[in-house]
Design a protein around this motif. Structure first.
Motif, mmCIF file in Angstrom:
data_model
loop_
_atom_site.group_PDB
_atom_site.id
_atom_site.type_symbol
_atom_site.label_atom_id
_atom_site.label_comp_id
_atom_site.label_asym_id
_atom_site.label_seq_id
_atom_site.Cartn_x
_atom_site.Cartn_y
_atom_site.Cartn_z
ATOM 1 N N ILE A 13 55.867 36.032 68.822
ATOM 2 C CA ILE A 13 54.940 36.967 68.190
ATOM 3 C C ILE A 13 54.839 38.253 69.008
ATOM 4 O O ILE A 13 54.883 39.362 68.454
ATOM 5 C CB ILE A 13 53.555 36.307 68.003
ATOM 6 N N ALA A 14 54.737 38.115 70.318
ATOM 7 C CA ALA A 14 54.669 39.293 71.182
ATOM 8 C C ALA A 14 55.940 40.124 71.078
ATOM 9 O O ALA A 14 55.888 41.361 71.036
ATOM 10 C CB ALA A 14 54.426 38.869 72.633
ATOM 11 N N ALA A 15 57.092 39.472 71.019
ATOM 12 C CA ALA A 15 58.359 40.199 70.908
ATOM 13 C C ALA A 15 58.459 40.915 69.572
ATOM 14 O O ALA A 15 58.925 42.064 69.511
ATOM 15 C CB ALA A 15 59.529 39.223 71.084
ATOM 16 N N GLY A 20 58.581 45.899 66.911
ATOM 17 C CA GLY A 20 58.077 46.644 65.764
ATOM 18 C C GLY A 20 57.479 47.984 66.182
ATOM 19 O O GLY A 20 57.690 49.010 65.521
ATOM 20 N N LEU A 21 56.721 48.000 67.284
ATOM 21 C CA LEU A 21 56.177 49.255 67.795
ATOM 22 C C LEU A 21 57.288 50.203 68.240
ATOM 23 O O LEU A 21 57.221 51.414 68.000
ATOM 24 C CB LEU A 21 55.217 48.981 68.956
ATOM 25 N N CYS A 22 58.304 49.660 68.888
ATOM 26 C CA CYS A 22 59.445 50.484 69.300
ATOM 27 C C CYS A 22 60.155 51.076 68.087
ATOM 28 O O CYS A 22 60.580 52.237 68.111
ATOM 29 C CB CYS A 22 60.418 49.674 70.135
ATOM 30 N N GLN A 23 60.261 50.301 67.030
ATOM 31 C CA GLN A 23 60.892 50.779 65.802
ATOM 32 C C GLN A 23 60.079 51.928 65.202
ATOM 33 O O GLN A 23 60.644 52.929 64.754
ATOM 34 C CB GLN A 23 61.029 49.621 64.808
ATOM 35 N N MET A 24 58.766 51.793 65.204
ATOM 36 C CA MET A 24 57.920 52.862 64.667
ATOM 37 C C MET A 24 58.007 54.130 65.514
ATOM 38 O O MET A 24 58.043 55.244 64.977
ATOM 39 C CB MET A 24 56.475 52.391 64.555
ATOM 40 N N VAL A 48 69.523 49.429 67.101
ATOM 41 C CA VAL A 48 69.373 48.420 68.163
ATOM 42 C C VAL A 48 68.087 47.621 67.959
ATOM 43 O O VAL A 48 68.069 46.393 68.122
ATOM 44 C CB VAL A 48 69.412 49.096 69.551
ATOM 45 N N ASN A 49 66.999 48.301 67.594
ATOM 46 C CA ASN A 49 65.745 47.594 67.331
ATOM 47 C C ASN A 49 65.866 46.655 66.132
ATOM 48 O O ASN A 49 65.323 45.548 66.149
ATOM 49 C CB ASN A 49 64.609 48.587 67.093
ATOM 50 N N ALA A 50 66.567 47.093 65.102
ATOM 51 C CA ALA A 50 66.775 46.224 63.936
ATOM 52 C C ALA A 50 67.578 44.990 64.322
ATOM 53 O O ALA A 50 67.283 43.879 63.852
ATOM 54 C CB ALA A 50 67.477 47.000 62.826
ATOM 55 N N ILE A 51 68.560 45.174 65.178
ATOM 56 C CA ILE A 51 69.341 44.021 65.655
ATOM 57 C C ILE A 51 68.434 43.061 66.419
ATOM 58 O O ILE A 51 68.505 41.845 66.249
ATOM 59 C CB ILE A 51 70.525 44.495 66.516
ATOM 60 N N GLY A 52 67.551 43.618 67.250
ATOM 61 C CA GLY A 52 66.604 42.771 67.973
ATOM 62 C C GLY A 52 65.680 42.002 67.044
ATOM 63 O O GLY A 52 65.413 40.818 67.260
ATOM 64 N N LEU A 53 65.199 42.658 65.992
ATOM 65 C CA LEU A 53 64.343 41.970 65.031
ATOM 66 C C LEU A 53 65.095 40.868 64.293
ATOM 67 O O LEU A 53 64.543 39.796 64.031
ATOM 68 C CB LEU A 53 63.768 42.978 64.032
ATOM 69 N N ILE A 54 66.343 41.120 63.958
ATOM 70 C CA ILE A 54 67.137 40.105 63.265
ATOM 71 C C ILE A 54 67.391 38.905 64.173
ATOM 72 O O ILE A 54 67.304 37.756 63.731
ATOM 73 C CB ILE A 54 68.460 40.721 62.751
ATOM 74 N N VAL A 55 67.685 39.164 65.437
ATOM 75 C CA VAL A 55 67.901 38.050 66.377
ATOM 76 C C VAL A 55 66.609 37.253 66.566
ATOM 77 O O VAL A 55 66.635 36.020 66.604
ATOM 78 C CB VAL A 55 68.436 38.587 67.724
#
Length: 95
Positions: A13-15, A20-24, A48-55
């Motif tokens: 949840i924290a990640a 999400g904040l980094c993406q914004m 890169v942030n989208a890749i992190g969210l997908i992982v």
């Protein structure tokens, strides 16, 4: 064992929140970026942030499909960043 699972859920949840904040913040940089180079860099950061969210989604759901999707998006993101940078610098992509 439940303590470890609870800690894993809290960490996920924290990640999600942090990425999400980094993406914004990257989206804000795309909109108000002072130069085109900053906007290109922000778009690459968004990939890169989208890749992190997908992982993270793959970890949360416990499936391996998301990891393969993240590799494909990483390749497409790299190629699109290079193509966009070449277009901005030279005016054409294909020589």
């Amino acid at each position: 064992m439940t303590l470890a699972m609870d800690l894993m859920n809290y960490a996920l949840i924290a990640a999600f929140v942090v990425i999400g904040l980094c993406q914004m913040m990257a989206m804000i940089r795309v909109v108000i970026g002072p130069s085109t180079g900053d906007r290109i860099l922000a778009l690459d950061t968004m990939v890169v942030n989208a890749i992190g969210l997908i992982v993270l989604m793959g970890i949360a759901q416990g499936t391996r499909v998301y990891f393969e999707v993240s590799l494909i998006i990483a390749m497409l993101g790299f190629v699109s960043t290079v193509a966009y940078a070449r277009f901005v610098l030279r005016g054409d992509i294909i020589e």
